[in-house]
Scaffold this motif. Structure first.
Motif, PDB file in Angstrom:
ATOM      1  N   LEU A   1       2.923   6.081  -2.792  1.00  0.00           N
ATOM      2  CA  LEU A   1       3.789   7.104  -3.528  1.00  0.00           C
ATOM      3  C   LEU A   1       3.736   7.213  -4.974  1.00  0.00           C
ATOM      4  CD1 LEU A   1       6.357   8.854  -2.572  1.00  0.00           C
ATOM      5  CD2 LEU A   1       7.612   6.775  -2.457  1.00  0.00           C
ATOM      6  N   ARG A   2       3.553   5.541  -5.600  1.00  0.00           N
ATOM      7  CA  ARG A   2       3.209   5.736  -7.000  1.00  0.00           C
ATOM      8  C   ARG A   2       2.136   7.147  -7.491  1.00  0.00           C
ATOM      9  NH1 ARG A   2       3.817   0.842  -7.880  1.00  0.00           N
ATOM     10  NH2 ARG A   2       1.646   0.550  -7.683  1.00  0.00           N
ATOM     11  N   ARG A   3       0.689   6.611  -6.937  1.00  0.00           N
ATOM     12  CA  ARG A   3       0.419   7.521  -7.217  1.00  0.00           C
ATOM     13  C   ARG A   3       0.666   9.152  -7.117  1.00  0.00           C
ATOM     14  NH1 ARG A   3      -3.314   3.813  -5.376  1.00  0.00           N
ATOM     15  NH2 ARG A   3      -3.137   4.863  -3.591  1.00  0.00           N
ATOM     16  N   PHE A   4       1.336   9.431  -5.671  1.00  0.00           N
ATOM     17  CA  PHE A   4       1.611  10.947  -5.763  1.00  0.00           C
ATOM     18  C   PHE A   4       2.608  11.351  -6.339  1.00  0.00           C
ATOM     19  CE2 PHE A   4       4.068  13.555  -3.152  1.00  0.00           C
ATOM     20  CZ  PHE A   4       3.399  14.208  -2.677  1.00  0.00           C
ATOM     21  N   LYS A   5       3.289  10.479  -6.715  1.00  0.00           N
ATOM     22  CA  LYS A   5       4.925  11.088  -7.962  1.00  0.00           C
ATOM     23  C   LYS A   5       4.083  11.259  -9.019  1.00  0.00           C
ATOM     24  CE  LYS A   5       8.358   9.370  -5.041  1.00  0.00           C
ATOM     25  NZ  LYS A   5       9.778   8.475  -5.861  1.00  0.00           N
ATOM     26  N   ALA A   6       3.113  10.210  -9.676  1.00  0.00           N
ATOM     27  CA  ALA A   6       2.179   9.963 -11.057  1.00  0.00           C
ATOM     28  C   ALA A   6       1.376  11.342 -11.120  1.00  0.00           C
ATOM     29  CB  ALA A   6       1.309   9.616 -11.133  1.00  0.00           C
ATOM     30  N   ASP A   7       1.213  12.411 -10.034  1.00  0.00           N
ATOM     31  CA  ASP A   7       0.518  13.556 -10.271  1.00  0.00           C
ATOM     32  C   ASP A   7       0.992  14.939 -10.264  1.00  0.00           C
ATOM     33  OD1 ASP A   7      -1.363  15.368 -10.035  1.00  0.00           O
ATOM     34  OD2 ASP A   7      -1.860  15.257  -7.700  1.00  0.00           O
ATOM     35  N   PRO A   8       1.246  15.947 -11.385  1.00  0.00           N
ATOM     36  CA  PRO A   8       2.823  16.595 -11.614  1.00  0.00           C
ATOM     37  C   PRO A   8       2.053  17.716 -10.442  1.00  0.00           C
ATOM     38  CG  PRO A   8       1.242  16.136 -13.627  1.00  0.00           C
ATOM     39  CD  PRO A   8       0.407  15.306 -12.851  1.00  0.00           C
TER      40      PRO A   8
ATOM     41  N   HIS B   1       9.211   6.352   6.239  1.00  0.00           N
ATOM     42  CA  HIS B   1       9.232   4.798   5.405  1.00  0.00           C
ATOM     43  C   HIS B   1       8.309   3.502   5.502  1.00  0.00           C
ATOM     44  CE1 HIS B   1      13.123   7.096   5.094  1.00  0.00           C
ATOM     45  NE2 HIS B   1      12.856   6.914   5.727  1.00  0.00           N
ATOM     46  N   PRO B   2       6.839   3.499   5.385  1.00  0.00           N
ATOM     47  CA  PRO B   2       6.013   1.949   5.618  1.00  0.00           C
ATOM     48  C   PRO B   2       6.754   1.287   4.681  1.00  0.00           C
ATOM     49  CG  PRO B   2       4.977   3.972   4.269  1.00  0.00           C
ATOM     50  CD  PRO B   2       6.751   4.142   4.720  1.00  0.00           C
ATOM     51  N   ASN B   3       7.164   1.462   4.158  1.00  0.00           N
ATOM     52  CA  ASN B   3       8.024   0.233   2.879  1.00  0.00           C
ATOM     53  C   ASN B   3       8.898   0.110   3.299  1.00  0.00           C
ATOM     54  OD1 ASN B   3       9.021   2.839   2.531  1.00  0.00           O
ATOM     55  ND2 ASN B   3       9.305   2.238   0.499  1.00  0.00           N
ATOM     56  N   TYR B   4       9.362   0.424   3.581  1.00  0.00           N
ATOM     57  CA  TYR B   4      10.789  -0.307   5.124  1.00  0.00           C
ATOM     58  C   TYR B   4      10.290  -0.841   5.973  1.00  0.00           C
ATOM     59  CZ  TYR B   4      14.388   1.801   1.992  1.00  0.00           C
ATOM     60  OH  TYR B   4      14.909   1.942   0.790  1.00  0.00           O
ATOM     61  N   PHE B   5       9.333  -0.353   6.564  1.00  0.00           N
ATOM     62  CA  PHE B   5       8.983  -1.016   8.235  1.00  0.00           C
ATOM     63  C   PHE B   5       8.039  -2.157   7.544  1.00  0.00           C
ATOM     64  CE2 PHE B   5       4.678  -1.252  10.851  1.00  0.00           C
ATOM     65  CZ  PHE B   5       5.315  -2.079  11.414  1.00  0.00           C
ATOM     66  N   GLY B   6       7.227  -2.323   5.918  1.00  0.00           N
ATOM     67  CA  GLY B   6       6.800  -3.401   5.473  1.00  0.00           C
ATOM     68  C   GLY B   6       7.653  -4.088   5.925  1.00  0.00           C
ATOM     69  N   ASP B   7       8.565  -4.706   4.825  1.00  0.00           N
ATOM     70  CA  ASP B   7       9.766  -5.122   4.623  1.00  0.00           C
ATOM     71  C   ASP B   7      10.410  -5.449   6.318  1.00  0.00           C
ATOM     72  OD1 ASP B   7      10.915  -6.442   2.855  1.00  0.00           O
ATOM     73  OD2 ASP B   7      11.372  -5.166   1.763  1.00  0.00           O
ATOM     74  N   ALA B   8      10.244  -5.172   7.735  1.00  0.00           N
ATOM     75  CA  ALA B   8      10.694  -5.918   8.583  1.00  0.00           C
ATOM     76  C   ALA B   8      10.135  -6.531   8.925  1.00  0.00           C
ATOM     77  CB  ALA B   8      11.610  -4.571   9.133  1.00  0.00           C
ATOM     78  N   CYS B   9       8.313  -5.769   8.966  1.00  0.00           N
ATOM     79  CA  CYS B   9       7.250  -7.356   9.052  1.00  0.00           C
ATOM     80  C   CYS B   9       7.352  -8.091   8.182  1.00  0.00           C
ATOM     81  CB  CYS B   9       5.812  -6.280   9.180  1.00  0.00           C
ATOM     82  SG  CYS B   9       6.177  -4.802  10.777  1.00  0.00           S
TER      83      CYS B   9
ATOM     84  N   ILE C   1       0.411  -1.486   0.054  1.00  0.00           N
ATOM     85  CA  ILE C   1      -0.213  -0.018   0.031  1.00  0.00           C
ATOM     86  C   ILE C   1       1.020   1.225  -0.178  1.00  0.00           C
ATOM     87  CG2 ILE C   1      -1.803   1.167   1.706  1.00  0.00           C
ATOM     88  CD1 ILE C   1      -3.084  -1.194   2.164  1.00  0.00           C
ATOM     89  N   GLY C   2       1.690   0.979   0.953  1.00  0.00           N
ATOM     90  CA  GLY C   2       3.137   2.236   0.724  1.00  0.00           C
ATOM     91  C   GLY C   2       3.036   2.731  -0.656  1.00  0.00           C
ATOM     92  N   ASP C   3       3.956   1.366  -1.432  1.00  0.00           N
ATOM     93  CA  ASP C   3       4.370   1.634  -2.744  1.00  0.00           C
ATOM     94  C   ASP C   3       3.552   2.635  -3.570  1.00  0.00           C
ATOM     95  OD1 ASP C   3       7.113   0.909  -2.035  1.00  0.00           O
ATOM     96  OD2 ASP C   3       6.596  -0.870  -2.376  1.00  0.00           O
ATOM     97  N   ALA C   4       2.678   1.644  -3.422  1.00  0.00           N
ATOM     98  CA  ALA C   4       1.010   2.183  -4.031  1.00  0.00           C
ATOM     99  C   ALA C   4       0.816   3.856  -3.993  1.00  0.00           C
ATOM    100  CB  ALA C   4       0.097   1.305  -3.932  1.00  0.00           C
TER     101      ALA C   4
END
Length: 271
Positions: free
Chosen positions: A167-174, A191-199, A162-165
């Protein structure tokens, strides 16, 4: 083969597979002129090890299939995400800095400092999967650890995906160009993606620890957490992000790693 002999076969096959994978990734990176292809191979390496453990192991079949499935879902999603993220872009600033820091031809520095290091880390972090493949079935009270492991994995995978998704949508908006992502899960942790990876990896370890001697591999998720927080993850990323306008304010009100409710703008927060 059960016991030490069976584990030795899986460990040796896993090491050989990772050496081949990292060698191929290095060759591809050298050919295209950017070594961030190593990030695509990160998840794929664990998937390969999980399937080797499934095929070569003769421990509890249910747990072998469970670990192979969970690692595959996590690893394939991550590798696809990294491939899409890096496609059409230049070298990752982390690797640019690393290649400039050490003397010698870039391909040699990349081979020793990036690809060999990652392969060794993959082998060590995946030890719970390897050892679990030759362990007996989970029984009795140990089933609590297995269920808890699945639950922790689900939380981690959700945070990461979810964190990656988001961020991807955020960056896609000019309209967001130059702005700091501080919405969704990114309002609760920087860092939700890194926290998630650790979990994810603590969850996999709990599943492996549900049968002896999987509990002995606790240093593997510890190492993964260290990589995610200190060595190549959050701390390193913050060094470059800290120079961006507005990031200091974001740091003051948002937890560094473990999610917490966001603080109001202008408040202070110790990382």
């Amino acid at each position: 083969m059960t016991g030490p002999a069976g584990f030795a076969v899986i460990a040796g096959a896993s090491l050989l597979f990772l050496v081949v994978l990292q060698t191929v990734a290095l060759a591809v990176g050298h050919r295209i002129g950017r070594y961030n292809v190593v990030d695509v191979g990160w998840g794929l390496g664990f998937v390969g090890v999980a399937w080797l453990a499934l095929v070569l192991g003769d421990g509890d079949a249910t747990r072998r299939w469970l670990l192979a499935a969970l690692v595959s879902i996590w690893g394939l999603r991550l590798s696809l995400h990294m491939f899409v993220k890096s496609r059409g872009h230049g070298e990752d600033p982390r690797y640019v800095e690393m290649l400039a820091r050490y003397e010698g031809p870039p391909v040699r520095v990349a081979a020793t400092r990036v690809f060999a290091t990652q392969g060794a880390a993959q082998w060590f972090v995946s030890l719970p999967i390897q050892l679990s493949a030759v362990a007996s079935a989970t029984t009795g009270a140990a089933c609590v650890a297995l269920v808890a492991g699945i639950a922790v994995w689900l939380v981690g995978f959700g945070f990461e995906a979810i964190g990656d998704a988001q961020l991807r949508r955020f960056k896609a908006d000019p309209a967001n160009k130059g702005r700091i992502m501080d919405r969704g899960l990114w309002a609760w942790t920087r860092h939700p993606n890194y926290f998630g990876d650790a979990c994810v990896w603590w969850g996999l370890w709990l599943i492996a620890a549900s049968a002896w001697p999987g509990v002995l591999t606790a240093l593997s998720p510890v190492a993964m957490t260290y990589f995610l927080v200190v060595a190549t993850g959050a701390r390193l990323l913050e060094q470059s992000m800290g120079r961006r306008p507005g990031y200091a304010e974001y740091q003051r009100r948002t937890s560094f790693f473990v999610p917490r409710p966001p603080r109001p703008k202008g408040s202070a927060l110790r990382s």
